[in-house]
Design a protein around this motif. Structure first.
Motif, PDB file in Angstrom:
ATOM      1  N   LEU A 223       0.816  -1.215   0.000  1.00 43.57           N
ATOM      2  CA  LEU A 223       0.000   0.000   0.000  1.00 43.57           C
ATOM      3  C   LEU A 223       0.851   1.266   0.000  1.00 43.57           C
ATOM      4  CD1 LEU A 223      -2.966  -0.914   2.366  1.00 43.57           C
ATOM      5  CD2 LEU A 223      -3.098  -0.311  -0.058  1.00 43.57           C
ATOM      6  N   GLN A 224       2.068   1.174   0.514  1.00 44.43           N
ATOM      7  CA  GLN A 224       2.951   2.338   0.505  1.00 44.43           C
ATOM      8  C   GLN A 224       3.330   2.750  -0.918  1.00 44.43           C
ATOM      9  OE1 GLN A 224       6.237   1.262   3.049  1.00 44.43           O
ATOM     10  NE2 GLN A 224       4.947   1.132   4.872  1.00 44.43           N
ATOM     11  N   SER A 225       3.110   1.844  -1.869  1.00 42.32           N
ATOM     12  CA  SER A 225       3.343   2.185  -3.278  1.00 42.32           C
ATOM     13  C   SER A 225       2.199   3.010  -3.856  1.00 42.32           C
ATOM     14  CB  SER A 225       3.512   0.902  -4.104  1.00 42.32           C
ATOM     15  OG  SER A 225       4.553   0.104  -3.598  1.00 42.32           O
ATOM     16  N   PHE A 226       1.155   3.234  -3.050  1.00 44.75           N
ATOM     17  CA  PHE A 226      -0.010   4.012  -3.467  1.00 44.75           C
ATOM     18  C   PHE A 226      -0.230   5.136  -2.457  1.00 44.75           C
ATOM     19  CE2 PHE A 226      -0.516  -0.365  -4.796  1.00 44.75           C
ATOM     20  CZ  PHE A 226      -0.951  -0.287  -6.102  1.00 44.75           C
ATOM     21  N   PRO A 227       0.685   6.107  -2.390  1.00 41.46           N
ATOM     22  CA  PRO A 227       0.604   7.116  -1.332  1.00 41.46           C
ATOM     23  C   PRO A 227      -0.674   7.947  -1.362  1.00 41.46           C
ATOM     24  CG  PRO A 227       2.194   7.752  -3.030  1.00 41.46           C
ATOM     25  CD  PRO A 227       1.819   6.339  -3.297  1.00 41.46           C
ATOM     26  N   GLU A 228      -1.312   8.034  -2.533  1.00 44.99           N
ATOM     27  CA  GLU A 228      -2.530   8.836  -2.629  1.00 44.99           C
ATOM     28  C   GLU A 228      -3.752   8.092  -2.102  1.00 44.99           C
ATOM     29  OE1 GLU A 228      -2.189   6.570  -6.520  1.00 44.99           O
ATOM     30  OE2 GLU A 228      -0.882   7.515  -5.037  1.00 44.99           O
ATOM     31  N   MET A 229      -3.575   6.790  -1.791  1.00 43.22           N
ATOM     32  CA  MET A 229      -4.704   5.978  -1.357  1.00 43.22           C
ATOM     33  C   MET A 229      -4.877   6.062   0.160  1.00 43.22           C
ATOM     34  SD  MET A 229      -6.072   4.724  -4.003  1.00 43.22           S
ATOM     35  CE  MET A 229      -5.811   4.203  -5.692  1.00 43.22           C
ATOM     36  N   ASP A 230      -6.114   6.160   0.608  1.00 41.18           N
ATOM     37  CA  ASP A 230      -6.435   6.217   2.024  1.00 41.18           C
ATOM     38  C   ASP A 230      -7.197   4.948   2.389  1.00 41.18           C
ATOM     39  OD1 ASP A 230      -6.845   6.996   4.611  1.00 41.18           O
ATOM     40  OD2 ASP A 230      -8.570   8.267   4.154  1.00 41.18           O
ATOM     41  N   VAL A 231      -6.560   4.080   3.182  1.00 36.17           N
ATOM     42  CA  VAL A 231      -7.160   2.800   3.554  1.00 36.17           C
ATOM     43  C   VAL A 231      -7.343   2.766   5.073  1.00 36.17           C
ATOM     44  CG1 VAL A 231      -6.883   0.298   3.540  1.00 36.17           C
ATOM     45  CG2 VAL A 231      -6.116   1.646   1.583  1.00 36.17           C
ATOM     46  N   ASP A 232      -8.555   2.421   5.498  1.00 33.65           N
ATOM     47  CA  ASP A 232      -8.868   2.422   6.934  1.00 33.65           C
ATOM     48  C   ASP A 232      -8.305   1.208   7.664  1.00 33.65           C
ATOM     49  OD1 ASP A 232     -10.273   4.792   6.712  1.00 33.65           O
ATOM     50  OD2 ASP A 232     -12.158   3.768   6.240  1.00 33.65           O
ATOM     51  N   ALA A 233      -8.339   0.051   7.029  1.00 32.24           N
ATOM     52  CA  ALA A 233      -7.971  -1.190   7.721  1.00 32.24           C
ATOM     53  C   ALA A 233      -6.483  -1.229   8.040  1.00 32.24           C
ATOM     54  CB  ALA A 233      -8.364  -2.397   6.875  1.00 32.24           C
ATOM     55  N   GLN A 234      -6.163  -1.895   9.133  1.00 29.11           N
ATOM     56  CA  GLN A 234      -4.780  -2.099   9.546  1.00 29.11           C
ATOM     57  C   GLN A 234      -4.550  -3.592   9.738  1.00 29.11           C
ATOM     58  OE1 GLN A 234      -2.299   0.360  10.044  1.00 29.11           O
ATOM     59  NE2 GLN A 234      -3.793   1.663   9.006  1.00 29.11           N
ATOM     60  N   VAL A 235      -3.324  -4.025   9.450  1.00 30.77           N
ATOM     61  CA  VAL A 235      -3.008  -5.435   9.604  1.00 30.77           C
ATOM     62  C   VAL A 235      -2.344  -5.661  10.958  1.00 30.77           C
ATOM     63  CG1 VAL A 235      -0.704  -5.316   8.555  1.00 30.77           C
ATOM     64  CG2 VAL A 235      -2.022  -7.436   8.416  1.00 30.77           C
ATOM     65  N   ARG A 236      -2.673  -6.753  11.583  1.00 31.96           N
ATOM     66  CA  ARG A 236      -2.084  -7.164  12.863  1.00 31.96           C
ATOM     67  C   ARG A 236      -1.307  -8.441  12.593  1.00 31.96           C
ATOM     68  NH1 ARG A 236      -4.460  -7.012  18.131  1.00 31.96           N
ATOM     69  NH2 ARG A 236      -3.035  -7.944  19.660  1.00 31.96           N
ATOM     70  N   LEU A 237      -0.006  -8.417  12.779  1.00 30.84           N
ATOM     71  CA  LEU A 237       0.825  -9.582  12.498  1.00 30.84           C
ATOM     72  C   LEU A 237       0.930 -10.454  13.739  1.00 30.84           C
ATOM     73  CD1 LEU A 237       3.709  -8.000  10.379  1.00 30.84           C
ATOM     74  CD2 LEU A 237       1.546  -8.999   9.607  1.00 30.84           C
ATOM     75  N   VAL A 238       0.564 -11.724  13.579  1.00 30.68           N
ATOM     76  CA  VAL A 238       0.609 -12.698  14.671  1.00 30.68           C
ATOM     77  C   VAL A 238       1.357 -13.924  14.174  1.00 30.68           C
ATOM     78  CG1 VAL A 238      -0.746 -14.179  16.200  1.00 30.68           C
ATOM     79  CG2 VAL A 238      -1.557 -11.865  15.668  1.00 30.68           C
ATOM     80  N   LYS A 239       2.383 -14.326  14.905  1.00 35.17           N
ATOM     81  CA  LYS A 239       3.177 -15.490  14.503  1.00 35.17           C
ATOM     82  C   LYS A 239       2.557 -16.775  15.041  1.00 35.17           C
ATOM     83  CE  LYS A 239       7.223 -16.391  16.407  1.00 35.17           C
ATOM     84  NZ  LYS A 239       8.655 -16.541  16.728  1.00 35.17           N
ATOM     85  N   GLY A 240       2.459 -17.754  14.180  1.00 35.04           N
ATOM     86  CA  GLY A 240       2.017 -19.086  14.574  1.00 35.04           C
ATOM     87  C   GLY A 240       3.100 -20.098  14.244  1.00 35.04           C
ATOM     88  N   SER A 241       3.486 -20.906  15.223  1.00 31.59           N
ATOM     89  CA  SER A 241       4.575 -21.868  15.034  1.00 31.59           C
ATOM     90  C   SER A 241       4.104 -23.285  15.317  1.00 31.59           C
ATOM     91  CB  SER A 241       5.754 -21.521  15.955  1.00 31.59           C
ATOM     92  OG  SER A 241       6.267 -20.234  15.659  1.00 31.59           O
ATOM     93  N   HIS A 242       4.772 -24.240  14.682  1.00 25.13           N
ATOM     94  CA  HIS A 242       4.437 -25.654  14.807  1.00 25.13           C
ATOM     95  C   HIS A 242       5.721 -26.470  14.971  1.00 25.13           C
ATOM     96  CE1 HIS A 242       1.024 -23.878  12.653  1.00 25.13           C
ATOM     97  NE2 HIS A 242       0.287 -24.891  13.063  1.00 25.13           N
ATOM     98  N   ILE A 243       5.584 -27.602  15.633  1.00 19.54           N
ATOM     99  CA  ILE A 243       6.679 -28.566  15.699  1.00 19.54           C
ATOM    100  C   ILE A 243       6.192 -29.914  15.174  1.00 19.54           C
ATOM    101  CG2 ILE A 243       7.891 -27.436  17.611  1.00 19.54           C
ATOM    102  CD1 ILE A 243       6.624 -29.502  19.521  1.00 19.54           C
ATOM    103  N   VAL A 244       7.127 -30.683  14.641  1.00 20.39           N
ATOM    104  CA  VAL A 244       6.854 -32.043  14.180  1.00 20.39           C
ATOM    105  C   VAL A 244       7.735 -32.985  14.986  1.00 20.39           C
ATOM    106  CG1 VAL A 244       6.968 -33.637  12.224  1.00 20.39           C
ATOM    107  CG2 VAL A 244       6.207 -31.271  11.872  1.00 20.39           C
ATOM    108  N   VAL A 245       7.085 -33.963  15.633  1.00 23.39           N
ATOM    109  CA  VAL A 245       7.790 -34.905  16.507  1.00 23.39           C
ATOM    110  C   VAL A 245       7.436 -36.329  16.099  1.00 23.39           C
ATOM    111  CG1 VAL A 245       7.823 -33.279  18.449  1.00 23.39           C
ATOM    112  CG2 VAL A 245       5.906 -34.886  18.215  1.00 23.39           C
ATOM    113  N   PRO A 246       8.220 -37.328  16.548  1.00 18.68           N
ATOM    114  CA  PRO A 246       7.849 -38.712  16.257  1.00 18.68           C
ATOM    115  C   PRO A 246       6.426 -39.011  16.730  1.00 18.68           C
ATOM    116  CG  PRO A 246      10.070 -38.627  17.129  1.00 18.68           C
ATOM    117  CD  PRO A 246       9.514 -37.242  17.267  1.00 18.68           C
TER     118      PRO A 246
END
Length: 503
Positions: A223-246
């Motif tokens: 979106l920063q490539s569109f400086p003239e654009m006004d967007v209300d929504a915001q993104v919330r980054l949440v990390k999800g991790s997994h393990i693989v075991v026997p």
């Protein structure tokens, strides 16, 4: 910087991002007769869409947050997706042990009643009470005597993305991996976008009637490539991790494990020999291209398993781990695990004559198809308005009577030189398109060099020619999970083969 080619293509729709949402929108749009280009800076499903818990599910725990619309939509999608992709999606039974100190039995039973009835369930069985004390469901610790069984679906998430992109390409879309979106500006009634082929650094200009920003964790960067654009929504980054075991328990069922902090962890049979454990929910503010599981997350997942099973695990038992960043729509919820998984589509225009820009915030893999329909409804591009993706099988999913067991048995009978495990894996990964790999082969030698784990030259050739595979990681950790079954030396041989290929 390399000079831009001004003679680039013109398209109806330029999609930025090759995850599940971008691929799903590309498929739907191409099937409506629109001219589509999708650009992805890395590999298809190389970020969030290959780092999921690999479930097609309604999200039982979201009922506690009163997200009834999201749960209903996801449950409706669950059986639709099972019908159009019965090779890569399969039903799975989940066991939910009752822990008296956490949620009361009546509340769990009520939640499952809603789960059974609000989503138009037709194929999957209803939930039921189960006795756990007899050990029929696994080596659970003493004191876990009662529980519930319910059904959802498991999915090969990376292949779901690739097959959507493949279907889009078969319907005329241009899928460009290792291609970065640089910028775009309005020129007349269209976008004039610059995209860069990363291997060659060549920049091409593309004219587009509309742009979809489905860049996932990078949605706001785009979106920063569109400086003239006004967007209300915001993104919330949440990390999800997994393990693989026997493997922790026998059987094809999975477990849904409650934690005192309110979070849920799944333990799922994985790749025959292993158990997949996840996920975590951790706020993330780093570089989404450099994401990995933390020591604390490994300990958290091990501790959750150890609180339910007699067989304990430790960090040393982890055979593989992966982490992804979920780009959730920020609803200002303080607890990361309670942030909504619903999606938000923001359509932005500078004025009445300017071309549209649609940005995708949030979402979950289960609802990608409906998200795509909603995106095209918002864009209102000229083309066929008919919604079609709920009925048309994904590539390889046109199994007779959608009967995977019978189909897999037929693969083994037609190519009897395959081991049972290899025949099943190929049938599941490729469905009816397995013919394009095995063809007229009458012996393993006919499939070319064997790299280990059932990976052959014939399969590598198919993945390069048809599924945009360009590196060993593309094959071993996304289009298949054979990296778990190959030795370090065997994985190295696959990497060397890719290095030897012409660019």
């Amino acid at each position: 910087m390399t000079a831009a080619r001004a003679d680039g293509p013109s398209v109806d729709l330029l999609i930025v991002g090759g995850g599940i949402n971008g691929a799903g929108i590309a498929r739907d749009a191409a099937g409506r007769g629109l001219k589509v280009m999708l650009v992805e800076q890395a590999d298809l499903a190389s970020a969030t869409s290959s780092a999921s818990t690999k479930l097609i599910h309604g999200g039982l725990r979201y009922l506690e947050f009163f997200e009834f619309r999201l749960v209903r939509e996801a449950l409706l999608e669950r059986e639709r997706l099972l019908r159009i992709a019965p090779h890569i999606i399969r039903p799975m039974e989940f066991i939910l042990p009752h822990v008296p100190e956490l949620r009361p039995r009546w509340l769990m039973r009520l939640g499952l009643f809603f789960y059974d009835h609000i989503g138009g369930r037709e194929i999957l069985p209803a939930s039921r009470n189960v006795r756990l004390a007899n050990g029929a469901y696994g080596p659970l610790r003493a004191g876990l005597d009662h529980g519930f069984a319910y059904s959802d679906c498991w999915v090969d998430d990376s292949r779901l993305v690739v097959l959507n992109a493949l279907d889009a390409a078969l319907r005329g879309a241009s899928i460009r991996t290792r291609t970065r979106f640089v910028s775009a500006r309005v020129e007349g009634s269209q976008w004039l976008a610059s995209i860069q082929d990363l291997p060659s650094s060549e920049i091409t200009q593309v004219r587009a009637r509309a742009i979809v920003n489905a860049a996932g964790p990078w949605v706001q960067r785009v979106l920063q490539s569109f400086p003239e654009m006004d967007v209300d929504a915001q993104v919330r980054l949440v990390k999800g991790s997994h393990i693989v075991v026997p493997r922790l328990f026998d059987g094809e069922h999975a477990f849904m494990l409650q934690n005192p902090d309110g979070r849920i962890v799944f333990a799922i049979p994985y790749q025959q020999q292993f158990t997949l454990v996840g996920t975590t929910d951790v706020p993330f503010d780093g570089d989404a291209t450099q994401v990995s599981i933390s020591n604390d997350e490994v300990l958290y997942l091990c501790s959750t398993v150890n609180s339910y099973f007699r067989k304990h695990i430790a960090p040393a038992d982890v055979k593989w781990s992966y982490a992804g960043v979920r780009p959730l729509s920020d609803d200002e919820t303080e607890n990361a695990s309670k942030v909504t998984r619903d999606y938000r589509l923001e359509l932005t225009e500078t004025d009445n004559d300017a071309p549209p820009l649609l940005s995708v915030f949030g979402g979950k893999i289960t609802t990608y198809r409906r998200l795509a329909e909603s995106a095209l409804s918002k864009l209102q591009l000229r083309g066929n308005d008919r919604e079609w993706t709920d009925r048309a099988a994904l590539p390889g999913g046109d199994l007779p009577r959608a009967d995977f067991a019978t189909f897999a048995d037929g693969v083994q009978k037609r190519w009897p030189f395959l081991s049972a495990a290899m025949a099943h894996r190929l049938a599941q990964a490729y469905g009816t398109r397995v013919e394009k790999i095995l063809g007229k082969a009458q012996a393993m030698l006919d499939l070319g060099e064997h790299y280990g784990g059932g990976l052959t030259q014939a399969e590598l050739d198919y993945l390069v020619a048809n599924e945009w595979a360009r590196s060993a990681d593309d094959v071993l950790w996304r289009r298949s999970k054979l990296g778990l079954h190959l030795s370090e030396q065997e994985r190295g041989r696959v990497a060397e083969w890719f290095k030897s290929q012409p660019t």
